[in-house]
Scaffold this motif. Structure first.
Motif, PDB file in Angstrom:
ATOM      1  N   MET A  20     -26.409  -3.523 -15.358  1.00 35.03           N
ATOM      2  CA  MET A  20     -27.217  -4.123 -16.430  1.00 35.03           C
ATOM      3  C   MET A  20     -27.167  -3.291 -17.701  1.00 35.03           C
ATOM      4  SD  MET A  20     -30.584  -5.545 -14.444  1.00 35.03           S
ATOM      5  CE  MET A  20     -31.387  -5.952 -15.978  1.00 35.03           C
ATOM      6  N   MET A  21     -27.174  -1.965 -17.552  1.00 31.72           N
ATOM      7  CA  MET A  21     -27.102  -1.100 -18.733  1.00 31.72           C
ATOM      8  C   MET A  21     -25.744  -1.254 -19.412  1.00 31.72           C
ATOM      9  SD  MET A  21     -28.590   0.935 -20.792  1.00 31.72           S
ATOM     10  CE  MET A  21     -30.102   1.341 -19.907  1.00 31.72           C
ATOM     11  N   LEU A  22     -24.683  -1.382 -18.618  1.00 28.29           N
ATOM     12  CA  LEU A  22     -23.354  -1.613 -19.190  1.00 28.29           C
ATOM     13  C   LEU A  22     -23.324  -2.938 -19.944  1.00 28.29           C
ATOM     14  CD1 LEU A  22     -20.993  -0.395 -16.310  1.00 28.29           C
ATOM     15  CD2 LEU A  22     -21.091   0.522 -18.632  1.00 28.29           C
ATOM     16  N   ASP A  23     -23.979  -3.950 -19.382  1.00 29.84           N
ATOM     17  CA  ASP A  23     -24.044  -5.257 -20.045  1.00 29.84           C
ATOM     18  C   ASP A  23     -24.766  -5.132 -21.391  1.00 29.84           C
ATOM     19  OD1 ASP A  23     -23.752  -8.177 -20.117  1.00 29.84           O
ATOM     20  OD2 ASP A  23     -25.930  -8.197 -19.910  1.00 29.84           O
ATOM     21  N   PHE A  24     -25.855  -4.366 -21.416  1.00 30.31           N
ATOM     22  CA  PHE A  24     -26.604  -4.148 -22.663  1.00 30.31           C
ATOM     23  C   PHE A  24     -25.743  -3.404 -23.681  1.00 30.31           C
ATOM     24  CE2 PHE A  24     -29.144  -1.326 -25.347  1.00 30.31           C
ATOM     25  CZ  PHE A  24     -30.005  -2.232 -25.950  1.00 30.31           C
ATOM     26  N   ILE A  25     -25.047  -2.352 -23.232  1.00 30.69           N
ATOM     27  CA  ILE A  25     -24.207  -1.558 -24.122  1.00 30.69           C
ATOM     28  C   ILE A  25     -23.104  -2.421 -24.741  1.00 30.69           C
ATOM     29  CG2 ILE A  25     -22.490   0.307 -24.194  1.00 30.69           C
ATOM     30  CD1 ILE A  25     -24.222   1.762 -22.088  1.00 30.69           C
ATOM     31  N   CYS A  26     -22.471  -3.256 -23.907  1.00 30.06           N
ATOM     32  CA  CYS A  26     -21.349  -4.077 -24.374  1.00 30.06           C
ATOM     33  C   CYS A  26     -21.795  -5.244 -25.253  1.00 30.06           C
ATOM     34  CB  CYS A  26     -20.563  -4.628 -23.183  1.00 30.06           C
ATOM     35  SG  CYS A  26     -19.757  -3.350 -22.198  1.00 30.06           S
ATOM     36  N   THR A  27     -23.048  -5.703 -25.055  1.00 33.13           N
ATOM     37  CA  THR A  27     -23.502  -6.911 -25.743  1.00 33.13           C
ATOM     38  C   THR A  27     -24.356  -6.624 -26.980  1.00 33.13           C
ATOM     39  OG1 THR A  27     -23.532  -8.017 -23.583  1.00 33.13           O
ATOM     40  CG2 THR A  27     -24.629  -9.146 -25.417  1.00 33.13           C
ATOM     41  N   TYR A  28     -25.253  -5.655 -26.867  1.00 33.61           N
ATOM     42  CA  TYR A  28     -26.252  -5.463 -27.933  1.00 33.61           C
ATOM     43  C   TYR A  28     -26.143  -4.130 -28.679  1.00 33.61           C
ATOM     44  CZ  TYR A  28     -28.400  -9.347 -25.441  1.00 33.61           C
ATOM     45  OH  TYR A  28     -28.633 -10.559 -24.829  1.00 33.61           O
ATOM     46  N   PHE A  29     -25.519  -3.136 -28.079  1.00 33.82           N
ATOM     47  CA  PHE A  29     -25.478  -1.810 -28.698  1.00 33.82           C
ATOM     48  C   PHE A  29     -24.474  -1.776 -29.836  1.00 33.82           C
ATOM     49  CE2 PHE A  29     -24.289   2.780 -28.680  1.00 33.82           C
ATOM     50  CZ  PHE A  29     -25.551   3.288 -28.967  1.00 33.82           C
ATOM     51  N   ARG A  30     -24.858  -1.152 -30.945  1.00 32.33           N
ATOM     52  CA  ARG A  30     -23.981  -1.111 -32.120  1.00 32.33           C
ATOM     53  C   ARG A  30     -23.118   0.152 -32.086  1.00 32.33           C
ATOM     54  NH1 ARG A  30     -25.138   0.478 -37.525  1.00 32.33           N
ATOM     55  NH2 ARG A  30     -27.307   0.772 -36.893  1.00 32.33           N
ATOM     56  N   PHE A  31     -21.805  -0.057 -32.078  1.00 40.25           N
ATOM     57  CA  PHE A  31     -20.869   1.064 -32.013  1.00 40.25           C
ATOM     58  C   PHE A  31     -20.507   1.506 -33.426  1.00 40.25           C
ATOM     59  CE2 PHE A  31     -20.795  -0.188 -27.718  1.00 40.25           C
ATOM     60  CZ  PHE A  31     -20.225   0.836 -26.971  1.00 40.25           C
ATOM     61  N   SER A  32     -21.283   2.455 -33.939  1.00 40.85           N
ATOM     62  CA  SER A  32     -21.033   2.999 -35.272  1.00 40.85           C
ATOM     63  C   SER A  32     -21.495   4.447 -35.309  1.00 40.85           C
ATOM     64  CB  SER A  32     -21.780   2.193 -36.341  1.00 40.85           C
ATOM     65  OG  SER A  32     -23.180   2.360 -36.200  1.00 40.85           O
ATOM     66  N   VAL A  33     -20.937   5.209 -36.232  1.00 41.86           N
ATOM     67  CA  VAL A  33     -21.318   6.617 -36.386  1.00 41.86           C
ATOM     68  C   VAL A  33     -22.803   6.723 -36.713  1.00 41.86           C
ATOM     69  CG1 VAL A  33     -20.986   8.688 -37.805  1.00 41.86           C
ATOM     70  CG2 VAL A  33     -19.004   7.325 -37.094  1.00 41.86           C
ATOM     71  N   GLU A  34     -23.295   5.781 -37.534  1.00 41.79           N
ATOM     72  CA  GLU A  34     -24.701   5.815 -37.948  1.00 41.79           C
ATOM     73  C   GLU A  34     -25.643   5.601 -36.762  1.00 41.79           C
ATOM     74  OE1 GLU A  34     -22.123   4.265 -41.291  1.00 41.79           O
ATOM     75  OE2 GLU A  34     -22.312   3.916 -39.131  1.00 41.79           O
ATOM     76  N   ASN A  35     -25.214   4.805 -35.801  1.00 40.52           N
ATOM     77  CA  ASN A  35     -26.095   4.454 -34.682  1.00 40.52           C
ATOM     78  C   ASN A  35     -25.976   5.409 -33.501  1.00 40.52           C
ATOM     79  OD1 ASN A  35     -28.018   2.601 -33.477  1.00 40.52           O
ATOM     80  ND2 ASN A  35     -26.365   1.955 -32.118  1.00 40.52           N
ATOM     81  N   ILE A  36     -24.799   5.974 -33.299  1.00 45.96           N
ATOM     82  CA  ILE A  36     -24.605   6.855 -32.127  1.00 45.96           C
ATOM     83  C   ILE A  36     -24.826   8.295 -32.556  1.00 45.96           C
ATOM     84  CG2 ILE A  36     -23.104   7.400 -30.181  1.00 45.96           C
ATOM     85  CD1 ILE A  36     -21.577   4.873 -30.675  1.00 45.96           C
TER      86      ILE A  36
END
Length: 465
Positions: A90-106
């Motif tokens: 479920m956490m992988l699903d959240f990461i792939c669907t809703y998490f923003r992959f950017s320098v500002e966010n990570i």
């Protein structure tokens, strides 16, 4: 200062590269990891080796986090591993669907969380003797899942486990690379915020290393709003400004921030058609795990399609037939298939046992090609024309198989008993992956054909032997 200007430009360029290139690649790795974990979860649940989390649908995730890793006993494996593996998926699903992959966010804290998350299961060292409860329980469950399982299921498990290991290693590398860059971003922003502040006393700061550290700390809270100072990074700034080897440190920093793009050497290379052909053949290996996963789902869906309540008498008859070695009667269903080119609909008669045996056999062969095993070596040692005939036949066969399975997906949804329909396993995601794999194989075959034709034309013109 020239260095400050160069540093700011380099940081901005590197940030853009991370956002558009490196982090998008990391997202692809997370998606592949999610697919493999989902496949393994379905196999383990189907074989009753773990218990699915009964509260899964009620769980709501709002931000990334890690999974519980506290020890548990072997008696708790099915329940605890079931809950934790479900949370992991479920956490992988959240990461792939809703998490923003950017320098500002990570940010650095989030990098730390993501590193802890991918270490929840030690995919590279799955062992039933592992000191880590999660890893030990998962390794034991997968070993049991392989026991007496069809070859296609074993292939699916092995392929998924191997891909999980590779994905986690790649993701870890990306995260550590990003963490290193975030530290340089912190230093760059600190230079900009503090050094350009009207209260910053440059004459005093650059009179000595100690004075610069004190001046930075004096304005730190006022410019950043944060209380914690990363002293080691502040010391790096001072070393780059006033250290005895400041020039070499600055040069090394700017070099580290360069975007390394491999330049194509301008040299004439001879295209080897055989290599291009075998690259196209190798793409067939992707079909293996896809067909393996669909085999598992199709098996369950056919059971639902031919569902009959097993009375004591029916169970007795089945046991008797098995004891006497009497083969089961071939199950048959007629489906409506749509021609992808003309749109015409035709009836197709499916002999279930024969059809499923074919899928299982193909999945095994393609997995062998994907691992460059015996199957791949046989094709590689064959004549080029024979290898091309094989490739053409496989692409054509898989195109037809795709159309049939797509029609079966609709057939199950429409013809399974109403009470059993919620149990039907959808195939749309698998079919999408299957279609993309066929398109890729076609593309590689086209590249081979183009190269072959170009070489023939050059040969006719006397340009090459």
């Amino acid at each position: 200062m020239i260095f400050t200007s160069q540093l700011e430009t380099a940081l901005m360029a590197k940030q853009g590269w991370f956002n558009t290139d490196r982090l998008q690649y990391m997202l692809e790795q997370f998606r592949l990891l999610h697919t493999c974990v989902r496949n393994l979860n379905e196999v383990l649940v189907k074989r009753s080796l773990i218990h699915p989390d009964p509260y899964k649908l009620e769980t709501r995730i709002s931000d990334i986090g890690t999974i519980e890793t506290t020890p548990f006993t072997e008696n708790e494996d099915a329940v605890v591993l079931g809950k934790r593996f479900s949370d992991y998926e479920m956490m992988l699903d959240f990461i792939c669907t809703y998490f923003r992959f950017s320098v500002e966010n990570i940010s650095l804290p989030r990098i730390k969380t993501l590193l802890e998350f991918i270490e929840v299961f030690d995919w590279a060292n799955l062992s039933s003797n592992s000191s880590k409860s999660n890893t030990r329980a998962l390794a034991t469950a997968l070993t049991k899942a392989r026991a007496n399982a069809p070859a296609v299921t074993i292939s699916l498990i092995n392929d998924s486990q191997e891909k999980c290991s590779k994905c986690c290693k790649t993701i870890e590398g990306c995260l550590r690379e990003l963490a290193d860059f975030q530290k340089e971003m912190y230093k760059g922003n600190l230079r900009k915020d503090v050094f350009e502040h009207p209260e910053f006393d440059k004459a005093k700061a650059f009179s000595s290393p100690e004075a610069e550290i004190n001046e930075i700390k004096r304005l730190y809270v006022k410019t950043t709003g944060k209380k914690t100072v990363y002293t080691d990074l502040v010391q790096e700034i001072v070393n780059e400004d006033q250290g005895p080897n400041k020039e070499s440190l600055r040069a090394a920093l700017l070099s580290k921030l360069e975007i390394k793009i491999q330049e194509t050497k301008k040299e004439t290379k001879t295209v080897n058609p055989h290599d291009l052909l075998m690259t196209a053949v190798f793409t067939l290996g992707v079909f293996g795990p896809i067909l393996g996963q669909m085999y598992v789902k199709l098996t369950d869906n056919f059971e639902l399609l031919f569902y009959a309540k097993k009375t004591l008498f029916r169970k007795f008859v089945e046991a008797l037939k098995k004891a006497l070695g009497i083969k089961e009667k071939e199950r048959v269903c007629t489906i409506l298939v749509t021609d992808p080119q003309t749109g015409a609909k035709t009836s197709e008669r499916i002999e279930v046992n024969t059809f499923m045996t074919k899928i299982e056999k193909l999945a095994h062969i393609y997995s062998g090609i994907g691992s460059r095993g015996v199957e791949y070596n046989k094709i590689n040692s064959a004549k080029e024309d024979d290898a091309l005939i094989y490739l053409n036949r496989q692409i054509q066969e898989n195109q037809k198989l795709f159309t049939t399975i797509n029609a079966l997906d609709e057939h199950f949804k429409a013809n399974v008993e109403v009470l059993q329909r919620p149990k039907v396993k959808g195939l749309k995601i698998d079919l999408s992956s299957y279609r993309n794999a066929i398109i890729n194989a076609n593309k590689k075959r086209g590249e081979y054909a183009s190269a072959k034709e170009e070489i023939e034309q050059m040969r006719k013109l006397g340009i090459m032997n």
